[in-house]
Design a protein around this motif. Structure first.
Motif, PDB file in Angstrom:
ATOM      1  N   ARG A 107       0.972  -1.089  -0.198  1.00 33.37           N
ATOM      2  CA  ARG A 107       0.334  -0.395  -0.274  1.00 33.37           C
ATOM      3  C   ARG A 107       0.607   1.280  -0.193  1.00 33.37           C
ATOM      4  N   PHE A 108       2.193   1.613   0.822  1.00 33.81           N
ATOM      5  CA  PHE A 108       2.535   2.096   0.975  1.00 33.81           C
ATOM      6  C   PHE A 108       3.348   2.615  -1.092  1.00 33.81           C
ATOM      7  N   GLY A 109       3.777   1.339  -1.274  1.00 31.89           N
ATOM      8  CA  GLY A 109       4.439   1.833  -2.196  1.00 31.89           C
ATOM      9  C   GLY A 109       3.185   2.574  -3.219  1.00 31.89           C
ATOM     10  N   LYS A 110       2.171   2.399  -2.971  1.00 31.63           N
ATOM     11  CA  LYS A 110       1.374   3.258  -4.053  1.00 31.63           C
ATOM     12  C   LYS A 110       1.239   4.467  -3.365  1.00 31.63           C
ATOM     13  N   LEU A 111       1.254   4.721  -2.324  1.00 25.73           N
ATOM     14  CA  LEU A 111       1.351   6.238  -2.203  1.00 25.73           C
ATOM     15  C   LEU A 111       2.862   6.938  -1.726  1.00 25.73           C
ATOM     16  N   LEU A 112       3.718   6.241  -1.698  1.00 27.11           N
ATOM     17  CA  LEU A 112       4.501   7.525  -1.625  1.00 27.11           C
ATOM     18  C   LEU A 112       5.792   7.024  -3.367  1.00 27.11           C
ATOM     19  N   PRO A 113       6.757   8.343  -3.047  1.00 37.26           N
ATOM     20  CA  PRO A 113       7.678   8.538  -4.169  1.00 37.26           C
ATOM     21  C   PRO A 113       8.769   6.855  -4.519  1.00 37.26           C
ATOM     22  N   LEU A 114       8.705   5.801  -4.299  1.00 39.93           N
ATOM     23  CA  LEU A 114       9.593   4.644  -3.663  1.00 39.93           C
ATOM     24  C   LEU A 114       8.406   3.197  -4.063  1.00 39.93           C
ATOM     25  N   GLU A 115       9.351   2.488  -4.913  1.00 37.06           N
ATOM     26  CA  GLU A 115       8.598   1.175  -5.385  1.00 37.06           C
ATOM     27  C   GLU A 115       9.189   0.296  -3.767  1.00 37.06           C
ATOM     28  N   ALA A 116       7.942   0.027  -3.808  1.00 36.85           N
ATOM     29  CA  ALA A 116       7.971  -0.477  -2.199  1.00 36.85           C
ATOM     30  C   ALA A 116       7.314  -2.512  -2.800  1.00 36.85           C
ATOM     31  N   ARG A 117       7.706  -3.817  -2.710  1.00 40.49           N
ATOM     32  CA  ARG A 117       6.930  -4.625  -3.129  1.00 40.49           C
ATOM     33  C   ARG A 117       7.602  -5.543  -2.225  1.00 40.49           C
ATOM     34  N   ALA A 118       6.070  -6.538  -1.442  1.00 38.10           N
ATOM     35  CA  ALA A 118       6.457  -7.815  -0.486  1.00 38.10           C
ATOM     36  C   ALA A 118       6.600  -9.281  -1.419  1.00 38.10           C
ATOM     37  N   PHE A 119       7.446  -9.691  -1.085  1.00 31.99           N
ATOM     38  CA  PHE A 119       7.962 -11.293  -1.904  1.00 31.99           C
ATOM     39  C   PHE A 119       7.559 -11.926  -0.874  1.00 31.99           C
ATOM     40  N   ASP A 120       7.254 -13.498  -1.123  1.00 32.03           N
ATOM     41  CA  ASP A 120       7.535 -15.079  -0.703  1.00 32.03           C
ATOM     42  C   ASP A 120       9.026 -14.930  -0.833  1.00 32.03           C
ATOM     43  N   ASP A 121       9.038 -15.281  -1.795  1.00 28.52           N
ATOM     44  CA  ASP A 121      10.520 -15.984  -2.414  1.00 28.52           C
ATOM     45  C   ASP A 121      11.837 -14.857  -2.227  1.00 28.52           C
ATOM     46  N   VAL A 122      12.908 -15.309  -1.946  1.00 30.07           N
ATOM     47  CA  VAL A 122      14.186 -14.017  -1.413  1.00 30.07           C
ATOM     48  C   VAL A 122      14.690 -14.269  -2.424  1.00 30.07           C
ATOM     49  N   ASP A 123      14.779 -14.850  -2.888  1.00 25.75           N
ATOM     50  CA  ASP A 123      15.689 -14.842  -4.327  1.00 25.75           C
ATOM     51  C   ASP A 123      14.708 -13.077  -5.332  1.00 25.75           C
ATOM     52  N   ALA A 124      13.198 -13.340  -5.533  1.00 25.89           N
ATOM     53  CA  ALA A 124      12.754 -12.688  -5.820  1.00 25.89           C
ATOM     54  C   ALA A 124      13.040 -11.457  -5.694  1.00 25.89           C
ATOM     55  N   ALA A 125      12.962 -11.484  -4.642  1.00 24.99           N
ATOM     56  CA  ALA A 125      13.059  -9.532  -3.885  1.00 24.99           C
ATOM     57  C   ALA A 125      14.645  -9.334  -4.229  1.00 24.99           C
ATOM     58  N   TRP A 126      15.423 -10.271  -3.797  1.00 23.06           N
ATOM     59  CA  TRP A 126      17.047  -9.756  -4.404  1.00 23.06           C
ATOM     60  C   TRP A 126      16.730  -9.091  -6.243  1.00 23.06           C
ATOM     61  N   VAL A 127      16.101  -9.843  -7.008  1.00 27.43           N
ATOM     62  CA  VAL A 127      15.865  -9.241  -7.974  1.00 27.43           C
ATOM     63  C   VAL A 127      15.816  -7.980  -8.202  1.00 27.43           C
ATOM     64  N   PHE A 128      14.574  -8.045  -7.472  1.00 30.97           N
ATOM     65  CA  PHE A 128      13.686  -6.324  -7.545  1.00 30.97           C
ATOM     66  C   PHE A 128      14.748  -5.110  -7.434  1.00 30.97           C
ATOM     67  N   VAL A 129      15.246  -5.385  -6.580  1.00 29.86           N
ATOM     68  CA  VAL A 129      16.220  -4.231  -5.490  1.00 29.86           C
ATOM     69  C   VAL A 129      17.708  -4.223  -6.257  1.00 29.86           C
ATOM     70  N   GLY A 130      18.139  -5.450  -7.575  1.00 32.77           N
ATOM     71  CA  GLY A 130      18.906  -5.189  -8.296  1.00 32.77           C
ATOM     72  C   GLY A 130      20.901  -6.155  -7.961  1.00 32.77           C
ATOM     73  N   ALA A 131      20.109  -7.070  -6.451  1.00 30.80           N
ATOM     74  CA  ALA A 131      21.752  -7.548  -6.537  1.00 30.80           C
ATOM     75  C   ALA A 131      21.454  -8.800  -5.639  1.00 30.80           C
ATOM     76  N   ARG A 132      22.844  -9.023  -5.241  1.00 26.70           N
ATOM     77  CA  ARG A 132      22.937 -10.180  -4.612  1.00 26.70           C
ATOM     78  C   ARG A 132      23.351 -10.463  -3.271  1.00 26.70           C
ATOM     79  N   PRO A 133      23.652 -11.096  -2.535  1.00 27.45           N
ATOM     80  CA  PRO A 133      24.258 -11.124  -1.595  1.00 27.45           C
ATOM     81  C   PRO A 133      26.005 -11.616  -1.272  1.00 27.45           C
ATOM     82  N   VAL A 134      26.623 -11.065  -0.603  1.00 29.02           N
ATOM     83  CA  VAL A 134      28.222 -11.702  -0.556  1.00 29.02           C
ATOM     84  C   VAL A 134      28.329 -12.343   0.445  1.00 29.02           C
ATOM     85  N   HIS A 135      29.465 -13.260   0.048  1.00 26.92           N
ATOM     86  CA  HIS A 135      29.560 -14.498   1.097  1.00 26.92           C
ATOM     87  C   HIS A 135      30.187 -14.204   1.909  1.00 26.92           C
TER      88      HIS A 135
END
Length: 137
Positions: A107-135
């Motif tokens: 809901r906040f993603g629709k109201l505020l000047p930022l892209e906000a999303r909720a994911f069930d899948d962690v890998d999809a969330a990483w793709v959305f933010v355009g990064a990968r974890p560094v081990h």
């Protein structure tokens, strides 16, 4: 220490920062119950990040999350970081968040000047933010 960002990683009893392969993406694992001190430490971390960057993206990964202490949301640094995030965060993702929190983020993603999303899948969330974890070793 995260060499790509030149600063120590945030580690509290319930929040653990995860290094990323991009200097402008900050990721955190949220575990157990978030205390007032944990929330204040994260707010201080992000206020420091906001001082050094024009825009960043954030990813919160929930793992065995048990909620937050009620007073954790009312610290001045916490309120300040939330207000600053409106203009400083480009993409905000939550993964495996409780259903109510995920819907609030959407809901906040629709109201505020930022892209906000909720994911069930962690890998999809990483793709959305355009990064990968560094081990690290």
């Amino acid at each position: 220490m995260d060499p790509s960002k030149g600063c120590p990683m945030l580690v509290t009893p319930s929040i653990r920062e995860t290094p990323t392969d991009r200097a402008d993406v900050y990721a955190f694992h949220i575990m157990g119950e978030v205390s007032e001190d944990d929330m204040e430490d994260m707010a201080e971390r992000m206020n420091d990040v906001f001082d050094r960057h024009d825009k960043v993206s954030m990813l919160l990964i929930f793992d065995r999350y048990e909620g937050a202490e009620t007073q954790a949301h009312f610290d001045w640094d916490v309120i300040r970081s939330r207000l600053r995030s409106v203009t400083k965060v480009e993409k905000y993702a939550v993964a495996k968040a409780p259903e109510r929190a995920g819907k609030l983020v959407e809901r906040f993603g629709k109201l505020l000047p930022l892209e906000a999303r909720a994911f069930d899948d962690v890998d999809a969330a990483w793709v959305f933010v355009g990064a990968r974890p560094v081990h690290t070793a």
